[in-house]
Design a protein around this motif. Structure first.
Motif, PDB file in Angstrom:
ATOM      1  N   GLN A 190      -5.017   5.066 -13.518  1.00 21.08           N
ATOM      2  CA  GLN A 190      -4.563   6.344 -14.290  1.00 21.08           C
ATOM      3  C   GLN A 190      -4.828   7.358 -13.232  1.00 21.08           C
ATOM      4  O   GLN A 190      -5.940   7.545 -12.618  1.00 21.08           O
ATOM      5  CB  GLN A 190      -5.198   6.779 -15.517  1.00 21.08           C
ATOM      6  N   VAL A 191      -3.922   8.548 -13.024  1.00 22.01           N
ATOM      7  CA  VAL A 191      -4.317   9.723 -12.130  1.00 22.01           C
ATOM      8  C   VAL A 191      -4.714  10.734 -12.881  1.00 22.01           C
ATOM      9  O   VAL A 191      -4.392  10.882 -14.104  1.00 22.01           O
ATOM     10  CB  VAL A 191      -2.929  10.120 -11.227  1.00 22.01           C
ATOM     11  N   GLN A 192      -6.026  11.255 -12.337  1.00 24.31           N
ATOM     12  CA  GLN A 192      -6.578  12.347 -12.960  1.00 24.31           C
ATOM     13  C   GLN A 192      -6.194  13.589 -12.416  1.00 24.31           C
ATOM     14  O   GLN A 192      -6.113  13.575 -11.285  1.00 24.31           O
ATOM     15  CB  GLN A 192      -8.186  12.300 -13.129  1.00 24.31           C
ATOM     16  N   PRO A 193      -5.859  14.880 -13.027  1.00 24.09           N
ATOM     17  CA  PRO A 193      -6.208  14.934 -14.345  1.00 24.09           C
ATOM     18  C   PRO A 193      -4.889  14.751 -15.300  1.00 24.09           C
ATOM     19  O   PRO A 193      -4.745  15.074 -16.569  1.00 24.09           O
ATOM     20  CB  PRO A 193      -6.632  16.410 -14.608  1.00 24.09           C
ATOM     21  N   ASN A 194      -3.738  14.517 -14.602  1.00 25.54           N
ATOM     22  CA  ASN A 194      -2.383  14.482 -15.436  1.00 25.54           C
ATOM     23  C   ASN A 194      -2.304  13.176 -16.170  1.00 25.54           C
ATOM     24  O   ASN A 194      -1.387  13.245 -17.038  1.00 25.54           O
ATOM     25  CB  ASN A 194      -1.239  14.902 -14.464  1.00 25.54           C
ATOM     26  N   GLY A 195      -3.022  12.222 -16.029  1.00 25.04           N
ATOM     27  CA  GLY A 195      -2.696  10.920 -16.664  1.00 25.04           C
ATOM     28  C   GLY A 195      -1.674   9.948 -16.449  1.00 25.04           C
ATOM     29  O   GLY A 195      -1.556   9.149 -17.201  1.00 25.04           O
ATOM     30  N   ALA A 196      -0.945  10.464 -15.426  1.00 26.28           N
ATOM     31  CA  ALA A 196      -0.083   9.308 -14.889  1.00 26.28           C
ATOM     32  C   ALA A 196      -0.550   8.077 -14.611  1.00 26.28           C
ATOM     33  O   ALA A 196      -1.596   7.710 -13.839  1.00 26.28           O
ATOM     34  CB  ALA A 196       0.607  10.047 -13.616  1.00 26.28           C
ATOM     35  N   SER A 197      -0.138   7.050 -15.173  1.00 28.36           N
ATOM     36  CA  SER A 197      -0.558   5.664 -15.091  1.00 28.36           C
ATOM     37  C   SER A 197       0.328   4.730 -14.292  1.00 28.36           C
ATOM     38  O   SER A 197       1.490   4.939 -14.083  1.00 28.36           O
ATOM     39  CB  SER A 197      -0.772   5.090 -16.263  1.00 28.36           C
ATOM     40  N   GLY A 198      -0.244   3.691 -13.586  1.00 26.81           N
ATOM     41  CA  GLY A 198       0.390   2.746 -12.869  1.00 26.81           C
ATOM     42  C   GLY A 198      -0.563   1.596 -12.593  1.00 26.81           C
ATOM     43  O   GLY A 198      -1.344   1.413 -13.123  1.00 26.81           O
ATOM     44  N   ILE A 199      -0.130   1.030 -11.524  1.00 26.78           N
ATOM     45  CA  ILE A 199      -0.923  -0.437 -11.300  1.00 26.78           C
ATOM     46  C   ILE A 199      -1.360  -0.362  -9.824  1.00 26.78           C
ATOM     47  O   ILE A 199      -0.566   0.296  -8.900  1.00 26.78           O
ATOM     48  CB  ILE A 199      -0.171  -1.489 -11.473  1.00 26.78           C
ATOM     49  N   VAL A 200      -2.421  -0.365  -9.556  1.00 28.55           N
ATOM     50  CA  VAL A 200      -3.226  -0.381  -8.138  1.00 28.55           C
ATOM     51  C   VAL A 200      -3.163  -1.773  -7.381  1.00 28.55           C
ATOM     52  O   VAL A 200      -3.530  -2.800  -8.057  1.00 28.55           O
ATOM     53  CB  VAL A 200      -4.463   0.168  -8.038  1.00 28.55           C
ATOM     54  N   ARG A 201      -2.314  -1.629  -6.403  1.00 30.89           N
ATOM     55  CA  ARG A 201      -2.114  -3.048  -5.741  1.00 30.89           C
ATOM     56  C   ARG A 201      -2.773  -2.722  -4.173  1.00 30.89           C
ATOM     57  O   ARG A 201      -2.656  -1.806  -3.699  1.00 30.89           O
ATOM     58  CB  ARG A 201      -0.655  -3.415  -5.942  1.00 30.89           C
ATOM     59  N   PRO A 202      -2.954  -3.964  -3.771  1.00 26.62           N
ATOM     60  CA  PRO A 202      -3.375  -3.982  -2.390  1.00 26.62           C
ATOM     61  C   PRO A 202      -2.143  -3.760  -1.089  1.00 26.62           C
ATOM     62  O   PRO A 202      -1.207  -4.197  -1.374  1.00 26.62           O
ATOM     63  CB  PRO A 202      -4.252  -5.187  -2.039  1.00 26.62           C
ATOM     64  N   LEU A 203      -2.690  -3.219  -0.044  1.00 21.89           N
ATOM     65  CA  LEU A 203      -1.554  -3.463   1.014  1.00 21.89           C
ATOM     66  C   LEU A 203      -2.500  -4.348   2.006  1.00 21.89           C
ATOM     67  O   LEU A 203      -3.392  -3.928   2.523  1.00 21.89           O
ATOM     68  CB  LEU A 203      -1.327  -2.008   1.702  1.00 21.89           C
ATOM     69  N   VAL A 204      -2.163  -5.695   2.111  1.00 18.17           N
ATOM     70  CA  VAL A 204      -2.919  -6.656   2.693  1.00 18.17           C
ATOM     71  C   VAL A 204      -2.946  -6.325   4.317  1.00 18.17           C
ATOM     72  O   VAL A 204      -2.137  -5.851   4.797  1.00 18.17           O
ATOM     73  CB  VAL A 204      -2.091  -7.929   2.782  1.00 18.17           C
ATOM     74  N   GLY A 205      -4.274  -6.267   4.615  1.00 13.31           N
ATOM     75  CA  GLY A 205      -4.576  -5.873   6.097  1.00 13.31           C
ATOM     76  C   GLY A 205      -4.884  -4.706   6.205  1.00 13.31           C
ATOM     77  O   GLY A 205      -5.223  -3.990   7.494  1.00 13.31           O
ATOM     78  N   LYS A 206      -4.828  -3.689   5.079  1.00 20.88           N
ATOM     79  CA  LYS A 206      -5.269  -2.316   4.936  1.00 20.88           C
ATOM     80  C   LYS A 206      -5.997  -1.980   4.016  1.00 20.88           C
ATOM     81  O   LYS A 206      -5.849  -1.502   2.801  1.00 20.88           O
ATOM     82  CB  LYS A 206      -4.015  -1.693   5.008  1.00 20.88           C
ATOM     83  N   PRO A 207      -7.529  -2.255   4.191  1.00 20.36           N
ATOM     84  CA  PRO A 207      -8.381  -2.099   2.853  1.00 20.36           C
ATOM     85  C   PRO A 207      -8.598  -0.805   2.743  1.00 20.36           C
ATOM     86  O   PRO A 207      -9.064  -0.585   1.427  1.00 20.36           O
ATOM     87  CB  PRO A 207      -9.540  -2.911   3.551  1.00 20.36           C
TER      88      PRO A 207
ATOM     89  N   VAL B 135      -2.187  -5.679  10.410  1.00 22.35           N
ATOM     90  CA  VAL B 135      -2.373  -7.055  10.211  1.00 22.35           C
ATOM     91  C   VAL B 135      -2.184  -7.525  11.683  1.00 22.35           C
ATOM     92  O   VAL B 135      -2.916  -8.284  12.254  1.00 22.35           O
ATOM     93  CB  VAL B 135      -1.693  -7.786   9.249  1.00 22.35           C
ATOM     94  N   ILE B 136      -1.153  -7.147  12.475  1.00 22.22           N
ATOM     95  CA  ILE B 136      -0.573  -7.559  13.463  1.00 22.22           C
ATOM     96  C   ILE B 136      -1.521  -7.174  14.560  1.00 22.22           C
ATOM     97  O   ILE B 136      -1.941  -7.973  15.332  1.00 22.22           O
ATOM     98  CB  ILE B 136       0.789  -7.185  14.012  1.00 22.22           C
ATOM     99  N   ARG B 137      -2.220  -5.897  14.345  1.00 24.55           N
ATOM    100  CA  ARG B 137      -3.027  -5.235  15.472  1.00 24.55           C
ATOM    101  C   ARG B 137      -4.540  -6.048  15.087  1.00 24.55           C
ATOM    102  O   ARG B 137      -4.953  -6.551  16.227  1.00 24.55           O
ATOM    103  CB  ARG B 137      -3.567  -3.877  15.073  1.00 24.55           C
ATOM    104  N   GLU B 138      -4.589  -6.386  13.954  1.00 24.85           N
ATOM    105  CA  GLU B 138      -5.967  -7.103  13.864  1.00 24.85           C
ATOM    106  C   GLU B 138      -5.760  -8.465  14.499  1.00 24.85           C
ATOM    107  O   GLU B 138      -7.053  -9.167  14.975  1.00 24.85           O
ATOM    108  CB  GLU B 138      -6.162  -7.308  12.392  1.00 24.85           C
ATOM    109  N   MET B 139      -4.612  -9.289  14.215  1.00 22.76           N
ATOM    110  CA  MET B 139      -4.468 -10.517  14.825  1.00 22.76           C
ATOM    111  C   MET B 139      -4.726 -10.412  16.186  1.00 22.76           C
ATOM    112  O   MET B 139      -5.457 -11.327  16.837  1.00 22.76           O
ATOM    113  CB  MET B 139      -3.220 -11.103  14.649  1.00 22.76           C
ATOM    114  N   ILE B 140      -4.191  -9.557  17.008  1.00 23.00           N
ATOM    115  CA  ILE B 140      -4.207  -9.281  18.487  1.00 23.00           C
ATOM    116  C   ILE B 140      -5.882  -9.081  18.885  1.00 23.00           C
ATOM    117  O   ILE B 140      -6.171  -9.647  19.912  1.00 23.00           O
ATOM    118  CB  ILE B 140      -3.382  -8.249  18.973  1.00 23.00           C
TER     119      ILE B 140
END
Lengths: 296, 192
Positions: A190-207, B135-140
């Motif tokens: 949920q986003v504070q303070p407006n309460g908008a809700s969603g799903i947090v997902r990863p962006l693989v390789g970008k922690p 990811v590509i940069r990390e692989m390299i």
């Protein structure tokens, strides 16, 4: 080298290893969490845990050295940002104090039992990270506390800053924590303070960049706002994460005119790559019965 | 490689040490956006010194141990590392590389093959999330770090394995002689 017997033996060895690997893959996907391979994994993790703990302690200076190089490069730019953030936080603290006083009065008025901020009814258990997944595809860490310390599967795990994941497997003395940056992770937020809700997902390789997806388009989300776990509960499903655990801050809003939902980028508060100590929020009850229908 | 209990113990020690070091510390140290990956390096070091069958065996064993200890899908690492170990072992058997710096290109190629093949298999099996170009940069970066670390890792593995090796490629190089300077022109180098 060209002897036909040698060639046959070589090909047979390769075929056996490939067949064994594919067999393991197939069996692993086919079995439940209590199957042979999962049990074997837990046993191996339990057996090697002391060795990993020792190696983790011995290698800490080297990890710190690696971290020091990276931190020094980042520190200069980060310093300016932090100064601004401190100013911002001072103002927010003053606002928060006022809001807390107001909220206390309001709770008394309407009989609310749920406290704001950090979730109530949880018992944090501190643990040390002893191993990490070496690839970016599976973000998990192993910690030195297990079922003997009251840990159960699906319990939320926090680190300095906010949520980092949940417990996915437990042995007597260790537990595996799947991080929110793992490709399989999804957290209702949920986003504070407006309460908008969603799903947090990863962006693989970008922690340091998560996606908050499936936000209703009508709810306007702005940069700099805070994202917390929503702890959504309905008659059918219940989130594994308690309400109000901080996740991160909105850094960018993707303009998607044609999409039905909004998508924003969130920078997690916790430094997921460098986490050494975590806290597991126990006593929320094992959610194994709910796992089949639970929101992540 | 001479298949004795000692050879298995030496290979086992290398495998356990590499996996423990990898998951307990080295894998988390980020350098220029990449991470140090010892796992493919020790597999190809065994493959280059001992051949394709020991290379494939080492790849399978190290992959199995990695999957067991990290708790990820079992079979992915062993499948990919078996292929990498076998491929490098075959390269050694066919091309017989003996240059003192062969570890660098072999280490880089093996690390790249490992990260690419692992990513490909993970995608085919279960990864459904968005993937960042980082990811590509990390692989390299990981491949370059693999190339940098290949020489010391190969040297350590060679030192451990040397007593059980049938042929050491680097020793072979020292023993090679140049072509004879005298004799009939068509028979030079044939010891006539």
């Amino acid at each position: 080298m060209f002897d036909s017997k040698v060639i046959r033996r070589r090909r047979a060895a390769l075929a056996i290893f490939v067949a064994l690997s594919i067999g393991m893959l197939t069996a692993y996907f086919g079995e439940s969490g209590g199957g042979v391979f999962h049990t074997l994994q837990r046993g191996a993790q339990e057996a090697f845990a002391p060795l990993e703990t020792g190696a983790s302690r011995a290698l800490k200076p080297f990890r710190d050295l690696f971290g020091w190089f990276g931190d020094t490069l980042d520190a200069k730019g980060e310093n300016e940002d932090l100064r601004e953030e401190v100013e911002d936080l001072r103002m927010r603290l003053a606002e928060s104090d006022t809001a807390r006083r107001d909220a206390r009065e309001l709770r008394g008025l309407v009989g609310l039992t749920e406290a704001e901020g950090f979730p109530q009814g949880t018992e944090p258990v501190a643990a040390r990270v002893i191993a990490r997944s070496p690839t970016v595809w599976y973000s998990s860490v192993k910690i030195d506390k297990g079922s003997g310390d009251g840990l159960r599967e699906d319990q939320p795990v926090i680190a300095r800053g906010g949520l980092i994941g949940k417990v996915t497997s437990v042995t007597g003395g260790t537990a595996e924590v799947t991080l929110i940056t793992d490709a399989s992770s999804a957290v209702s937020a949920q986003v504070q303070p407006n309460g908008a809700s969603g799903i947090v997902r990863p962006l693989v390789g970008k922690p340091d960049d998560l996606l908050l997806d499936y936000i209703e388009k009508g709810r306007r989300v702005t940069e700099g706002t805070i994202v917390v776990t929503s702890g959504l509960t309905s008659s059918r499903v219940e989130s594994l994460f308690p309400r109000g655990v901080p996740i991160g801050r909105v850094t960018r809003v993707d303009p998607q005119e044609v999409e039905q939902f909004q998508r924003v980028h969130v920078q997690p508060f916790a430094d997921i790559r460098q986490v050494d100590y975590v806290q597991v929020l126990t006593e929320r009850g094992s959610a194994t019965e709910q796992a089949g229908v639970a929101l992540p | 490689m001479i298949l004795t209990p000692g050879a298995f113990v030496r290979c086992g020690l290398i495998a356990v040490a590499a996996v423990i070091l990898q998951i307990s510390g080295l894998g988390t140290g980020r350098v220029f956006g990449g991470y140090v990956d010892l796992v493919p390096l020790v597999v190809v070091a065994v493959a280059i010194y001992a051949g394709s069958i020991p290379g494939a065996s080492m790849g399978f064993g190290v992959g199995l141990l990695l999957d067991l200890l990290v708790g990820q899908t079992m079979g992915i690492s062993s499948l990919v590392l078996t292929a990498v170990g076998y491929g490098v072992g075959r390269y050694r058997e066919v091309r017989d590389p003996a240059h003192g710096l062969m570890a660098i290109p072999v280490g880089a190629a093996a690390t790249l093959a490992w990260v690419l093949a692992y990513a490909a298999v993970s995608f085919m099996l279960e990864i459904g999330a968005s993937v960042s170009p980082v990811v590509i940069r990390e692989m390299i970066a990981t491949t370059l770090l693999g190339a940098l670390l290949a020489l010391p890792v190969f040297a350590i593995c060679r030192r451990i394995l040397r007593p059980v090796l049938l042929i050491d490629p680097l020793d072979l190089r020292r023993r090679r002689q140049g072509p004879r300077e005298t004799g009939p022109i068509g028979l030079r180098g044939l010891e006539v």
